[in-house]
Design an enzyme around this catalytic site. Structure first.
Site, short mmCIF file in Angstrom:
data_model
loop_
_atom_site.label_atom_id
_atom_site.label_comp_id
_atom_site.label_asym_id
_atom_site.label_seq_id
_atom_site.Cartn_x
_atom_site.Cartn_y
_atom_site.Cartn_z
N PRO A 17 0.79 -1.23 0.00
CA PRO A 17 0.00 0.00 0.00
C PRO A 17 0.82 1.28 0.00
O PRO A 17 1.85 1.38 0.68
CB PRO A 17 -0.83 -0.10 1.29
N ASN A 18 0.32 2.23 -0.75
CA ASN A 18 0.85 3.59 -0.88
C ASN A 18 2.11 3.70 -1.73
O ASN A 18 2.55 4.81 -2.03
CB ASN A 18 1.08 4.23 0.50
N ARG A 25 5.35 12.07 -3.26
CA ARG A 25 5.28 12.52 -1.87
C ARG A 25 6.46 11.93 -1.11
O ARG A 25 6.96 10.87 -1.46
CB ARG A 25 4.00 12.02 -1.18
N TYR A 30 11.56 8.21 1.00
CA TYR A 30 11.46 7.09 0.06
C TYR A 30 12.17 7.33 -1.27
O TYR A 30 12.14 6.46 -2.15
CB TYR A 30 9.99 6.75 -0.18
N ASN A 81 7.98 -5.89 -1.26
CA ASN A 81 7.94 -4.78 -0.32
C ASN A 81 6.47 -4.65 0.08
O ASN A 81 5.67 -4.05 -0.65
CB ASN A 81 8.44 -3.48 -0.95
N ALA A 84 3.37 -1.06 4.66
CA ALA A 84 2.87 -1.10 6.04
C ALA A 84 2.39 -2.50 6.44
O ALA A 84 2.45 -2.86 7.63
CB ALA A 84 1.74 -0.09 6.22
N GLU A 105 12.63 -10.02 0.96
CA GLU A 105 11.91 -8.83 1.46
C GLU A 105 12.78 -7.59 1.24
O GLU A 105 13.97 -7.61 1.55
CB GLU A 105 11.65 -9.02 2.96
N HIS A 107 12.94 -3.09 1.51
CA HIS A 107 12.38 -1.81 1.94
C HIS A 107 13.26 -0.69 1.41
O HIS A 107 14.49 -0.79 1.42
CB HIS A 107 12.29 -1.72 3.47
N ARG A 114 13.80 3.78 12.09
CA ARG A 114 12.53 4.51 12.15
C ARG A 114 11.75 4.10 13.42
O ARG A 114 12.32 3.59 14.36
CB ARG A 114 11.75 4.25 10.86
O1 CA2 Z 1 10.72 1.66 3.43
C1 CA2 Z 1 9.86 0.96 2.89
O2 CA2 Z 1 9.98 0.50 1.75
C2 CA2 Z 1 8.53 0.70 3.62
O3 CA2 Z 1 8.11 -0.61 3.28
C3 CA2 Z 1 7.57 1.75 3.11
C4 CA2 Z 1 6.22 1.70 3.81
C5 CA2 Z 1 6.40 1.73 5.33
O4 CA2 Z 1 5.13 1.55 5.96
C6 CA2 Z 1 7.35 0.64 5.81
O5 CA2 Z 1 7.50 0.75 7.20
C7 CA2 Z 1 8.69 0.78 5.13
C8 CA2 Z 1 5.36 2.91 3.42
C9 CA2 Z 1 5.17 3.08 1.95
C10 CA2 Z 1 4.50 4.39 1.73
O6 CA2 Z 1 4.94 4.92 0.50
C11 CA2 Z 1 4.74 6.25 0.28
C12 CA2 Z 1 5.32 6.75 -0.86
C13 CA2 Z 1 5.19 8.07 -1.14
C14 CA2 Z 1 4.45 8.89 -0.31
C15 CA2 Z 1 3.87 8.38 0.81
C16 CA2 Z 1 4.01 7.03 1.11
#
Ligand code: CA2
Length: 154
Positions: A17-18, A25, A30, A81, A84, A105, A107, A114
């Site tokens: 997700p996201n 963003r 990221y 990946n 969340a 896996e 990230h 974090r």
């Molecule tokens: O660091 C990573 O790849 C994560 O898997 C990213 C997840 C986070 O919940 C994990 O703890 C670590 C969040 C992805 C959200 O992606 C976004 C991208 C752009 C703007 C907002 C969120």
């Protein structure tokens, strides 16, 4: 072994997700690559490694579970990946265990630098390994590790 003799491997890349928001963003956490750029980087890396890379992103847990189940008998390994869902999803963990495919896996961010709730992964102990903190490069390193493992073990 000559390049021609190498079996063409098929790798499924799953994004949770996201991650469809990448590049638009939060570039400070990221990075600035979009998801489409990460996917094409992986396709190019796959060509070098004689591996076909197919990518899928969903914001929905059940859709990711379905994609994992459908990977059985189709793909040789999964690069994931789970975003969340990494920290919450027993369903994704159970699906990964059920299909018995090699898993890596990845990230983008270093989850251990974090918040404490990101330090636990439901996937880490069912994966061959985890790469965290190298931005888009985490995916490339993960793909290399997965393909190297498959070349040695299949
Ligand atoms: O660091 C990573 O790849 C994560 O898997 C990213 C997840 C986070 O919940 C994990 O703890 C670590 C969040 C992805 C959200 O992606 C976004 C991208 C752009 C703007 C907002 C969120």
């Amino acid at each position: 072994m000559s390049a021609e003799a190498l079996q063409k491997l098929s790798i499924l890349v799953l994004h949770g997700p996201n991650l469809n928001m990448l590049g638009r963003r939060e570039p400070g956490i990221y990075g600035s690559l979009t998801l489409a750029e990460i996917n094409s980087l992986l396709e190019r890396e796959g060509e070098k490694l004689q591996a076909k890379v197919s990518s899928f992103q969903s914001n929905h847990e059940g859709a990711l579970v379905d994609a994992i189940q459908e990977a059985m008998d189709v793909h040789h390994g999964i690069l994931i990946n789970a975003a969340a869902y990494t920290h919450t999803s027993v369903a994704i963990r159970d699906a990964l265990l059920a299909v018995k495919l090699p898993i890596v896996e990845v990230h983008l961010s270093n989850i251990y630098q974090r918040e404490a709730f990101r330090h636990h992964s439901y996937i880490a102990d069912v994966a061959l390994g985890q790469i965290s903190g190298f931005g888009g490069e985490s995916y490339r390193l993960g793909l290399q590790g997965l393909v190297n493992y498959l070349r040695k073990n299949s």
